[in-house]
Design a protein around this motif. Structure first.
Motif: not given
Ligand code: PHE
Length: 339
Positions: A246, A208, A305
């Motif tokens: 998200f 990420e 990420g």
């Molecule tokens: N943390 C999210 C996941 O695990 C991925 C993500 C990170 C989405 C940062 C947006 C911004 O699916």
């Protein structure tokens, strides 16, 4: 007598020995009390006085020559002690089998290298986490389904101790102790309670990214990701951002790249759409900045990420996720020449 001396000298020069025992026998033959050189010494006593000087010198030379020759033979045998007699030094060396790097490590390093060229540094955090760093600080509502037992492996309840479900928790830890500008990549293993199959596993790897500073915009995010896609896949790769959701980003998007197998024309890999999804991203929600002690009126940030397994599948067409953790060398060896 001089003839005898010369005869022994010539003979000694050609001496050979295949064992230390043979050298010892030669010593006895020439240098022991009853040996040939000693016999000459005896004879020396009887030579006329006017020859003594000349013969005496020759005898000494002979004795030294025999001693040196025997020492050389002994040394040669001792140093060659362990070497096979018919060793062929001109033979090519047997190839030394090299280990191979795991495909996930190769791809992780490549992703890190591409983003480090854009100024990102690495930050890592613990895999065993608390609720705050994995969920609450990231704006997950109390009843968000990701907190549910079906998604998260809990080690302990109240206070909650759990295996992190994403590496965003490492980004929270960075924001809590650093003021912007922040530009970090958080690689690491994450856990989700999923049934293991060809397409899902209960653990996988993520990278990420987080960039927080004054005036960070969605355009900056798009450009960083376009650069990544082109470096990782090919210079003519296209990207497309689709609106998504998200809890920790607003607005949020999912990014597709033009299918790297068919070049966007449509194939069974991209389900004939020409696009494949590779990551989630968005602008960091002001609630997240505030929860971590960062002034959301002054600073803004973007985050993204991605799953390392997913990128590896796209790059190397690995069909079954389980191959990554089974340690089957027939699979791993195929990456010998990858880097
Ligand atoms: N943390 C999210 C996941 O695990 C991925 C993500 C990170 C989405 C940062 C947006 C911004 O699916």
């Amino acid at each position: 007598m001089i003839d005898k001396i010369n005869a022994i000298k010539a003979e000694v020069e050609t001496l050979k020995a295949t064992s230390l025992q043979a050298v010892e026998e030669l010593r006895i033959k020439y240098l022991s009390k009853k040996g040939e050189v000693s016999a000459l010494m005896q004879e020396f006593r009887t030579v006329p006085a006017e020859q003594k000087r000349e013969l005496g010198q020759q005898l000494n030379v002979l004795k030294e020559a025999v001693t040196a020759k025997l020492a050389a033979l002994r040394e040669a045998l001792e140093s060659a002690d362990t070497v096979d007699a018919d060793l062929d030094l001109s033979r090519t060396a047997a190839p030394m089998p090299l280990g191979t790097r795991h495909p996930l490590s190769l791809v992780r390093e490549e992703i890190i290298s591409i983003f480090s060229r854009q100024g990102f540094t690495i930050a890592e955090g613990p895999e065993v986490e608390d609720d705050w760093h994995v969920f609450s600080a990231l704006n997950f509502a109390d009843d968000h389904p990701a907190r549910d037992m079906q998604d998260t492996f809990f080690i302990q309840r109240n206070p909650d101790v759990l295996l992190r479900t994403h590496t965003s928790s490492a980004q929270v830890r960075i924001m809590e102790k650093t003021q912007p500008p922040i530009r970090v990549l958080c690689p690491g293993r994450v856990y989700r309670n999923e049934a293991i199959s060809a397409r899902a596993h209960c653990f996988f790897h993520q990278i990420e990214g987080l960039y927080v500073d004054e005036n960070v915009s969605f355009a900056d995010l798009r450009q960083a990701l376009l650069y990544f896609a082109r470096e990782m896949f090919s210079p003519d790769t296209k990207i497309r951002l689709r609106p998504s959701y998200f809890p920790f980003t607003e607005p949020s998007a999912e990014m597709d790249i033009s299918c790297n197998l068919c070049g966007g024309k449509g194939c069974s890999f991209c389900k004939h759409t020409g696009w494949v999804e590779i990551l989630g991203c968005g602008m960091v929600d002001p609630n997240v900045l505030e929860a971590c002690g960062i002034d959301s009126k002054r600073y803004s940030g973007y985050a993204f990420g991605m799953g390392v397994e997913r990128i590896t599948n796209l790059k190397y067409q690995v069909k079954d996720l389980r191959l990554f953790s089974e340690n089957d060398v027939r699979f791993l060896r195929q990456f010998t020449s990858a880097h």
